[in-house]
Design an enzyme around this catalytic site. Sequence first.
Site, PDB file in Angstrom:
ATOM      1  N   GLY A 166     -40.625  14.630   0.150  1.00  0.00           N
ATOM      2  CA  GLY A 166     -41.122  13.379   0.700  1.00  0.00           C
ATOM      3  C   GLY A 166     -41.368  12.260  -0.276  1.00  0.00           C
ATOM      4  O   GLY A 166     -41.430  11.096   0.141  1.00  0.00           O
ATOM      5  N   GLU A 208     -40.947  20.903  -2.190  1.00  0.00           N
ATOM      6  CA  GLU A 208     -39.499  20.877  -1.955  1.00  0.00           C
ATOM      7  C   GLU A 208     -38.950  19.467  -2.179  1.00  0.00           C
ATOM      8  O   GLU A 208     -38.431  18.831  -1.250  1.00  0.00           O
ATOM      9  CB  GLU A 208     -39.197  21.307  -0.509  1.00  0.00           C
ATOM     10  CG  GLU A 208     -39.684  22.691  -0.136  1.00  0.00           C
ATOM     11  CD  GLU A 208     -39.476  23.001   1.356  1.00  0.00           C
ATOM     12  OE1 GLU A 208     -39.067  22.098   2.115  1.00  0.00           O
ATOM     13  OE2 GLU A 208     -39.739  24.147   1.747  1.00  0.00           O
ATOM     14  N   PRO A 209     -39.027  18.950  -3.385  1.00  0.00           N
ATOM     15  CA  PRO A 209     -38.547  17.579  -3.603  1.00  0.00           C
ATOM     16  C   PRO A 209     -37.026  17.500  -3.543  1.00  0.00           C
ATOM     17  O   PRO A 209     -36.328  18.374  -4.046  1.00  0.00           O
ATOM     18  CB  PRO A 209     -39.042  17.260  -5.025  1.00  0.00           C
ATOM     19  CG  PRO A 209     -39.157  18.601  -5.690  1.00  0.00           C
ATOM     20  CD  PRO A 209     -39.540  19.583  -4.613  1.00  0.00           C
ATOM     21  N   GLY A 210     -36.536  16.451  -2.928  1.00  0.00           N
ATOM     22  CA  GLY A 210     -35.093  16.199  -2.911  1.00  0.00           C
ATOM     23  C   GLY A 210     -34.811  14.865  -3.575  1.00  0.00           C
ATOM     24  O   GLY A 210     -34.339  14.775  -4.705  1.00  0.00           O
ATOM     25  N   ARG A 222     -26.945   4.538   3.682  1.00  0.00           N
ATOM     26  CA  ARG A 222     -28.398   4.349   3.792  1.00  0.00           C
ATOM     27  C   ARG A 222     -28.813   2.941   4.235  1.00  0.00           C
ATOM     28  O   ARG A 222     -29.853   2.771   4.828  1.00  0.00           O
ATOM     29  CB  ARG A 222     -29.119   4.730   2.484  1.00  0.00           C
ATOM     30  CG  ARG A 222     -28.927   6.210   2.113  1.00  0.00           C
ATOM     31  CD  ARG A 222     -30.007   6.755   1.180  1.00  0.00           C
ATOM     32  NE  ARG A 222     -31.275   6.890   1.862  1.00  0.00           N
ATOM     33  CZ  ARG A 222     -32.275   6.052   1.751  1.00  0.00           C
ATOM     34  NH1 ARG A 222     -32.169   5.024   0.946  1.00  0.00           N
ATOM     35  NH2 ARG A 222     -33.384   6.233   2.427  1.00  0.00           N
ATOM     36  N   TYR A 259     -30.852   3.109   7.669  1.00  0.00           N
ATOM     37  CA  TYR A 259     -32.306   2.901   7.508  1.00  0.00           C
ATOM     38  C   TYR A 259     -32.653   1.504   6.999  1.00  0.00           C
ATOM     39  O   TYR A 259     -33.808   1.230   6.678  1.00  0.00           O
ATOM     40  CB  TYR A 259     -32.897   3.919   6.520  1.00  0.00           C
ATOM     41  CG  TYR A 259     -32.367   5.313   6.673  1.00  0.00           C
ATOM     42  CD1 TYR A 259     -32.614   6.061   7.823  1.00  0.00           C
ATOM     43  CD2 TYR A 259     -31.600   5.897   5.673  1.00  0.00           C
ATOM     44  CE1 TYR A 259     -32.112   7.341   7.971  1.00  0.00           C
ATOM     45  CE2 TYR A 259     -31.088   7.180   5.813  1.00  0.00           C
ATOM     46  CZ  TYR A 259     -31.344   7.893   6.967  1.00  0.00           C
ATOM     47  OH  TYR A 259     -30.837   9.154   7.104  1.00  0.00           O
ATOM     48  N   CYS A 310     -13.802  -0.772  10.383  1.00  0.00           N
ATOM     49  CA  CYS A 310     -13.589  -1.673  11.511  1.00  0.00           C
ATOM     50  C   CYS A 310     -14.869  -1.974  12.292  1.00  0.00           C
ATOM     51  O   CYS A 310     -14.850  -2.030  13.508  1.00  0.00           O
ATOM     52  CB  CYS A 310     -12.577  -1.041  12.446  1.00  0.00           C
ATOM     53  SG  CYS A 310     -13.141   0.554  13.026  1.00  0.00           S
ATOM     54  N   GLU A 311     -15.997  -2.111  11.594  1.00  0.00           N
ATOM     55  CA  GLU A 311     -17.252  -2.447  12.283  1.00  0.00           C
ATOM     56  C   GLU A 311     -17.996  -3.509  11.514  1.00  0.00           C
ATOM     57  O   GLU A 311     -18.065  -3.444  10.289  1.00  0.00           O
ATOM     58  CB  GLU A 311     -18.168  -1.214  12.366  1.00  0.00           C
ATOM     59  CG  GLU A 311     -17.638  -0.136  13.237  1.00  0.00           C
ATOM     60  CD  GLU A 311     -18.694   0.901  13.552  1.00  0.00           C
ATOM     61  OE1 GLU A 311     -19.901   0.571  13.542  1.00  0.00           O
ATOM     62  OE2 GLU A 311     -18.306   2.045  13.798  1.00  0.00           O
ATOM     63  N   TYR A 324     -28.940  11.717  -0.864  1.00  0.00           N
ATOM     64  CA  TYR A 324     -28.496  11.282   0.466  1.00  0.00           C
ATOM     65  C   TYR A 324     -27.383  10.224   0.358  1.00  0.00           C
ATOM     66  O   TYR A 324     -27.340   9.278   1.143  1.00  0.00           O
ATOM     67  CB  TYR A 324     -29.691  10.791   1.297  1.00  0.00           C
ATOM     68  CG  TYR A 324     -30.805  11.806   1.331  1.00  0.00           C
ATOM     69  CD1 TYR A 324     -30.613  13.032   1.973  1.00  0.00           C
ATOM     70  CD2 TYR A 324     -32.017  11.598   0.673  1.00  0.00           C
ATOM     71  CE1 TYR A 324     -31.623  13.998   1.977  1.00  0.00           C
ATOM     72  CE2 TYR A 324     -33.028  12.559   0.665  1.00  0.00           C
ATOM     73  CZ  TYR A 324     -32.819  13.749   1.323  1.00  0.00           C
ATOM     74  OH  TYR A 324     -33.801  14.705   1.315  1.00  0.00           O
TER      75      TYR A 324
HETATM   76  N1  LLP Z   1     -37.980  19.843   2.879  1.00  0.00           N
HETATM   77  C1  LLP Z   1     -37.602  19.666   4.157  1.00  0.00           C
HETATM   78  C2  LLP Z   1     -37.917  20.713   5.158  1.00  0.00           C
HETATM   79  C3  LLP Z   1     -36.921  18.504   4.540  1.00  0.00           C
HETATM   80  O1  LLP Z   1     -36.545  18.330   5.817  1.00  0.00           O
HETATM   81  C4  LLP Z   1     -36.626  17.519   3.566  1.00  0.00           C
HETATM   82  C5  LLP Z   1     -35.907  16.283   3.934  1.00  0.00           C
HETATM   83  C6  LLP Z   1     -37.031  17.753   2.230  1.00  0.00           C
HETATM   84  C7  LLP Z   1     -37.719  18.919   1.929  1.00  0.00           C
HETATM   85  C8  LLP Z   1     -36.735  16.782   1.110  1.00  0.00           C
HETATM   86  O2  LLP Z   1     -37.344  15.560   1.294  1.00  0.00           O
HETATM   87  P1  LLP Z   1     -37.278  14.404   0.190  1.00  0.00           P
HETATM   88  O3  LLP Z   1     -38.069  14.834  -1.015  1.00  0.00           O
HETATM   89  O4  LLP Z   1     -35.844  14.208  -0.182  1.00  0.00           O
HETATM   90  O5  LLP Z   1     -37.846  13.236   0.882  1.00  0.00           O
HETATM   91  N2  LLP Z   1     -31.117  11.178   4.992  1.00  0.00           N
HETATM   92  C9  LLP Z   1     -32.436  10.621   4.731  1.00  0.00           C
HETATM   93  C10 LLP Z   1     -33.388  11.676   4.230  1.00  0.00           C
HETATM   94  C11 LLP Z   1     -33.645  12.781   5.224  1.00  0.00           C
HETATM   95  C12 LLP Z   1     -34.520  13.863   4.641  1.00  0.00           C
HETATM   96  C13 LLP Z   1     -34.814  14.926   5.623  1.00  0.00           C
HETATM   97  N3  LLP Z   1     -35.539  16.036   5.120  1.00  0.00           N
HETATM   98  C14 LLP Z   1     -32.347   9.458   3.743  1.00  0.00           C
HETATM   99  O6  LLP Z   1     -31.251   9.072   3.336  1.00  0.00           O
HETATM  100  O7  LLP Z   1     -33.374   8.879   3.398  1.00  0.00           O
END
Ligand code: LLP
Length: 414
Positions: free
Chosen positions: A238, A273-275, A312, A316, A342-343, A371
């Site tokens: 998050g 769980e950082p992404g 993105r 968003y 084409c949009e 992402y």
């Molecule tokens: N854990 C779970 C269960 C999740 O569903 C997610 C993201 C994460 C961890 C990682 O979250 P982060 O640290 O990356 O915020 N496509 C969207 C992001 C969707 C994320 C959904 N879940 C974007 O481009 O912003």
Amino acid sequence: MMRTARTLHRVTPHLMRRTAHEVGTPTYVYDGDLLDAAVRRWIDAVGDAGRISYAVKANYNLAVLARLARHGIGFETATVGEMCRVLQAGIPASRIILGGVPKTAEAVAEGMRRGVAMVVVQAAHELDAAIAVSREAVSERPARVGIRVRPGIRAGAHPSLETGRADAKFGFHPTDVPDAWSALASAPGVEPTTLAVHLGSGLEELDPYARAIDVLLPLVQRVAAGPCPVRELDLGGGLGVAYDDVADDLEPSHVVRIVDRRLAGLEISVRYEPGRSIAARAGTLITRVLDRIEREGTPALVCDGGFTDFGRYSLYGAQHRIEPLDGETEGPPTVDVLGPTCESGDRLGTDRPLHGVRPGDLLVVRDVGAYGFVMASNYNARPRPAEVMIDESGWRIVRARETLEDLWRGEVVG
Ligand code: LLP
């Protein structure tokens, strides 16, 4: 406050020009040093790499996964496909979580049979599947299972990214958790260990983490007297990234401090769980300007990369920095940056100070390591971009640009 490292160390303009020359555009380029730096910030904050499970949905290029794995962290996967990508990168199942997004019973079973470290269930049918598989399994250790809770908290940079709200599709309502926990605790081959949440993505404040703990702690207390107390809280990902490069990023240490304070004196471990906060800053998209058009109002640059390559802004409204690779940006009027499909909604960004940019110039879209490629599509039958890694071993293609044949793989004529 220390500013997050956001300077690209190795991805110099020279190497980006080389990339455009050798593999064409649009192309994603990743900086290995920035990936390392972002993981280290998490490890330093948490103090134990084993309590970090990188959310691979943000970027699951095999070279990215293998690089992150060197730091000893774990991996959170949302699907069997993501799980198999991590295995394909040479990372053992024991470091993988199959996470708490809606899954089929078959997916739950597949994760358990492959021996992942934990499966997080988030609905009754997933819970039943976990129990059913545990009965057939001949494993010596019970399989670890987590339960995803829907905390009823609104957090996230866009409504689509708010996953913890009361009307979200994810997880058990808190009042249903004690029964779900007991069902797991009384099944033979599974052990409930973890309560999990993912509040939302792109968070710019920390308060939601504290509020989530306030929802989880009463549940921890409810099951404390039973045979399987809660051993771990998994707080999901998050943490946002300041894409405008004006604000400071929140640091992992800020989250950990708030959480640890809230949990002071309790014997419970915390997983993250950082992404985005690991992958975003490390990625840049290079695209070439095809045309400059003068519309009524705002002039625009039309590029060879668009929302099929990086979605993105369209999804968003996220305004990532867009800069010319060579030369300075000039003052007004600002321009919109459009893609080639084409949009009319095909945009990379709007209102950018890119007045002096001409057809043939290269633009870079910043902070697209999370992402970015993973959400690219083949709409308009466009091959998806190449991916390049630049690190201490030099410059290399880590995913070739798709070919035309890739576009119809598996199809038959009539
Ligand atoms: N854990 C779970 C269960 C999740 O569903 C997610 C993201 C994460 C961890 C990682 O979250 P982060 O640290 O990356 O915020 N496509 C969207 C992001 C969707 C994320 C959904 N879940 C974007 O481009 O912003």
